[in-house]
Structure formats: structure tokens, C-alpha cells
Design a protein around this motif. Structure first.
Motif, PDB file in Angstrom:
ATOM      1  N   LYS A  49       9.027  -9.293   6.095  1.00 41.15           N
ATOM      2  CA  LYS A  49       8.870 -10.004   4.818  1.00 41.15           C
ATOM      3  C   LYS A  49       8.175  -9.115   3.786  1.00 41.15           C
ATOM      4  O   LYS A  49       8.531  -9.146   2.605  1.00 41.15           O
ATOM      5  CB  LYS A  49       8.091 -11.306   5.023  1.00 41.15           C
ATOM      6  N   VAL A  50       7.211  -8.327   4.235  1.00 46.93           N
ATOM      7  CA  VAL A  50       6.539  -7.391   3.325  1.00 46.93           C
ATOM      8  C   VAL A  50       7.553  -6.385   2.782  1.00 46.93           C
ATOM      9  O   VAL A  50       7.616  -6.130   1.582  1.00 46.93           O
ATOM     10  CB  VAL A  50       5.369  -6.651   4.038  1.00 46.93           C
ATOM     11  N   ALA A  51       8.376  -5.835   3.673  1.00 49.36           N
ATOM     12  CA  ALA A  51       9.387  -4.858   3.256  1.00 49.36           C
ATOM     13  C   ALA A  51      10.409  -5.500   2.323  1.00 49.36           C
ATOM     14  O   ALA A  51      10.851  -4.887   1.353  1.00 49.36           O
ATOM     15  CB  ALA A  51      10.082  -4.269   4.477  1.00 49.36           C
ATOM     16  N   ALA A  52      10.775  -6.738   2.596  1.00 47.78           N
ATOM     17  CA  ALA A  52      11.772  -7.433   1.780  1.00 47.78           C
ATOM     18  C   ALA A  52      11.237  -7.816   0.408  1.00 47.78           C
ATOM     19  O   ALA A  52      12.012  -8.059  -0.517  1.00 47.78           O
ATOM     20  CB  ALA A  52      12.267  -8.677   2.518  1.00 47.78           C
ATOM     21  N   SER A  53       9.934  -7.835   0.248  1.00 48.83           N
ATOM     22  CA  SER A  53       9.359  -8.260  -1.031  1.00 48.83           C
ATOM     23  C   SER A  53       8.833  -7.097  -1.880  1.00 48.83           C
ATOM     24  O   SER A  53       8.220  -7.325  -2.920  1.00 48.83           O
ATOM     25  CB  SER A  53       8.241  -9.266  -0.784  1.00 48.83           C
ATOM     26  N   VAL A  54       9.103  -5.870  -1.471  1.00 49.21           N
ATOM     27  CA  VAL A  54       8.576  -4.701  -2.197  1.00 49.21           C
ATOM     28  C   VAL A  54       8.991  -4.718  -3.660  1.00 49.21           C
ATOM     29  O   VAL A  54       8.167  -4.523  -4.549  1.00 49.21           O
ATOM     30  CB  VAL A  54       9.030  -3.387  -1.521  1.00 49.21           C
ATOM     31  N   GLU A  55      10.252  -4.966  -3.924  1.00 44.56           N
ATOM     32  CA  GLU A  55      10.736  -4.916  -5.306  1.00 44.56           C
ATOM     33  C   GLU A  55      10.202  -6.071  -6.151  1.00 44.56           C
ATOM     34  O   GLU A  55       9.919  -5.895  -7.331  1.00 44.56           O
ATOM     35  CB  GLU A  55      12.259  -4.879  -5.324  1.00 44.56           C
ATOM     36  N   SER A  56      10.052  -7.233  -5.563  1.00 43.08           N
ATOM     37  CA  SER A  56       9.580  -8.371  -6.344  1.00 43.08           C
ATOM     38  C   SER A  56       8.069  -8.350  -6.566  1.00 43.08           C
ATOM     39  O   SER A  56       7.581  -8.761  -7.609  1.00 43.08           O
ATOM     40  CB  SER A  56       9.990  -9.695  -5.687  1.00 43.08           C
ATOM     41  N   THR A  57       7.325  -7.852  -5.591  1.00 44.22           N
ATOM     42  CA  THR A  57       5.862  -7.845  -5.719  1.00 44.22           C
ATOM     43  C   THR A  57       5.320  -6.497  -6.183  1.00 44.22           C
ATOM     44  O   THR A  57       4.211  -6.439  -6.703  1.00 44.22           O
ATOM     45  CB  THR A  57       5.189  -8.183  -4.374  1.00 44.22           C
ATOM     46  N   GLY A  58       6.078  -5.437  -5.958  1.00 40.65           N
ATOM     47  CA  GLY A  58       5.596  -4.096  -6.281  1.00 40.65           C
ATOM     48  C   GLY A  58       4.571  -3.595  -5.279  1.00 40.65           C
ATOM     49  O   GLY A  58       3.999  -2.530  -5.438  1.00 40.65           O
ATOM     50  N   LYS A  59       4.362  -4.372  -4.232  1.00 38.35           N
ATOM     51  CA  LYS A  59       3.378  -4.016  -3.212  1.00 38.35           C
ATOM     52  C   LYS A  59       4.079  -3.218  -2.110  1.00 38.35           C
ATOM     53  O   LYS A  59       4.947  -3.756  -1.409  1.00 38.35           O
ATOM     54  CB  LYS A  59       2.748  -5.287  -2.652  1.00 38.35           C
ATOM     55  N   VAL A  60       3.705  -1.954  -1.980  1.00 34.32           N
ATOM     56  CA  VAL A  60       4.316  -1.065  -0.995  1.00 34.32           C
ATOM     57  C   VAL A  60       3.551  -1.183   0.326  1.00 34.32           C
ATOM     58  O   VAL A  60       2.318  -1.241   0.316  1.00 34.32           O
ATOM     59  CB  VAL A  60       4.278   0.392  -1.505  1.00 34.32           C
ATOM     60  N   PRO A  61       4.262  -1.212   1.448  1.00 35.48           N
ATOM     61  CA  PRO A  61       3.571  -1.286   2.740  1.00 35.48           C
ATOM     62  C   PRO A  61       2.666  -0.071   2.953  1.00 35.48           C
ATOM     63  O   PRO A  61       2.964   1.028   2.480  1.00 35.48           O
ATOM     64  CB  PRO A  61       4.709  -1.270   3.763  1.00 35.48           C
ATOM     65  N   SER A  62       1.585  -0.275   3.664  1.00 37.66           N
ATOM     66  CA  SER A  62       0.689   0.829   4.008  1.00 37.66           C
ATOM     67  C   SER A  62       1.431   1.773   4.956  1.00 37.66           C
ATOM     68  O   SER A  62       2.461   1.397   5.527  1.00 37.66           O
ATOM     69  CB  SER A  62      -0.565   0.285   4.699  1.00 37.66           C
ATOM     70  N   PRO A  63       0.903   2.983   5.163  1.00 38.05           N
ATOM     71  CA  PRO A  63       1.552   3.895   6.106  1.00 38.05           C
ATOM     72  C   PRO A  63       1.722   3.284   7.502  1.00 38.05           C
ATOM     73  O   PRO A  63       2.770   3.425   8.119  1.00 38.05           O
ATOM     74  CB  PRO A  63       0.615   5.107   6.143  1.00 38.05           C
ATOM     75  N   ALA A  64       0.706   2.585   7.976  1.00 36.10           N
ATOM     76  CA  ALA A  64       0.795   1.958   9.300  1.00 36.10           C
ATOM     77  C   ALA A  64       1.852   0.858   9.304  1.00 36.10           C
ATOM     78  O   ALA A  64       2.626   0.728  10.263  1.00 36.10           O
ATOM     79  CB  ALA A  64      -0.560   1.390   9.709  1.00 36.10           C
ATOM     80  N   GLN A  65       1.906   0.069   8.243  1.00 32.22           N
ATOM     81  CA  GLN A  65       2.914  -0.989   8.157  1.00 32.22           C
ATOM     82  C   GLN A  65       4.317  -0.376   8.084  1.00 32.22           C
ATOM     83  O   GLN A  65       5.238  -0.881   8.723  1.00 32.22           O
ATOM     84  CB  GLN A  65       2.676  -1.863   6.922  1.00 32.22           C
ATOM     85  N   ALA A  66       4.465   0.696   7.316  1.00 34.78           N
ATOM     86  CA  ALA A  66       5.772   1.345   7.184  1.00 34.78           C
ATOM     87  C   ALA A  66       6.254   1.867   8.533  1.00 34.78           C
ATOM     88  O   ALA A  66       7.427   1.693   8.892  1.00 34.78           O
ATOM     89  CB  ALA A  66       5.710   2.476   6.165  1.00 34.78           C
TER      90      ALA A  66
END
Length: 135
Positions: free
Chosen positions: A101-118
Motif C-alpha cells: 500500500k505504501v508503494a502504491a500510494s507513492v504518487e498520490s502522497t509523495g511519500k517515498v518508502p525508506s530504504p528498508a521498506q523499499a
């Protein structure tokens, strides 16, 4: 110096001359004093270790950045489709679901996953592909 020594093989084939233990014992016995220019090029062990640590750190950061960029380049639509397909197959844990969900919302929120999350997101993608879930 080494070349000059080898060339004085007294007519013996150079490759055979170099293979002999006695040749290398003679070579090791030659006096050698490094030039001042050469000595100026040497660095301390501490400096070498510091350079190696810096190179390792830079490589690690580059690797982490590459994973983050890969997550971003696949795009929100890709991650949303992967999430939807995996949900249909009941292949996600709560944590997997949250990360996708974090990855799917990158464009809408502008919030990029942390290195560990990525890294975790890419691991989920790889695991799902092994399970036959592709987008």
C-alpha cells in the motif's frame, strides 16, 4: 630492474630461466632501494582502510538508492495491481499488505518508502513472482 635481471638469462629461454628456484633466489638477493617518487605514492594503512570504508559506504548507499528508484519507477499503478492480484490469492501478510500500500500510494502522497521498506517491497515482489503472481 626485474626486466633487466630476466634479460640476463645467458642464452637460456627466458620462460625456463624464470621458472627456476635458483633464479628467484638470486633475484631476491639483489639490493633494491625504492625511489623517492615511488615512496611519495604510498599511503598509510589507516588511509587505505579509511578509503575502503568510504567506498563500501558509498556502494551500500548506491545500492539502497537503486532499490528505492526501482520501486518508484515501477509506479503506483504497478504496485496497486500487484497488491490486488496478491489479495485475490490470499498471498499477503498484514505487513506485506501495508508495504505494498505504501508503494502504491507513492504518487498520490509523495511519500517515498525508506530504504528498508523499499528492500522489503522488492522482496515481496520477488516472492510473489515465485508463487506465480505477475503483473
Amino acid at each position: 630492474m626485474a626486466n633487466d635481471f630476466i634479460m640476463k638469462s645467458s642464452g637460456v629461454i627466458v620462460t625456463e630461466y624464470c621458472k627456476k628456484a635458483e633464479t628467484w633466489e638470486k633475484f631476491k638477493a639483489l639490493p633494491y632501494t625504492p625511489s623517492v617518487e615511488f615512496l611519495k605514492t604510498l599511503i598509510s594503512t589507516e588511509e587505505q582502510q579509511s578509503d575502503e570504508r568510504a567506498a563500501y559506504k558509498a556502494e551500500k548507499e548506491q545500492s539502497q538508492l537503486a532499490v528505492e528508484v526501482q520501486v518508484f519507477r515501477l509506479g503506483s499503478a504497478y504496485w496497486q495491481k500487484l497488491y490486488d492480484e496478491a489479495e485475490k490469492m490470499k498471498a499477503l501478510t498484514y505487513k506485506d499488505s501495508s508495504l505494498l500500500k505504501v508503494a502504491a500510494s507513492v504518487e498520490s502522497t509523495g511519500k517515498v518508502p525508506s530504504p528498508a521498506q523499499a528492500r522489503a517491497i522488492m522482496a515481496i515482489k520477488e516472492r510473489l513472482e515465485k508463487e506465480g503472481i505477475f503483473v
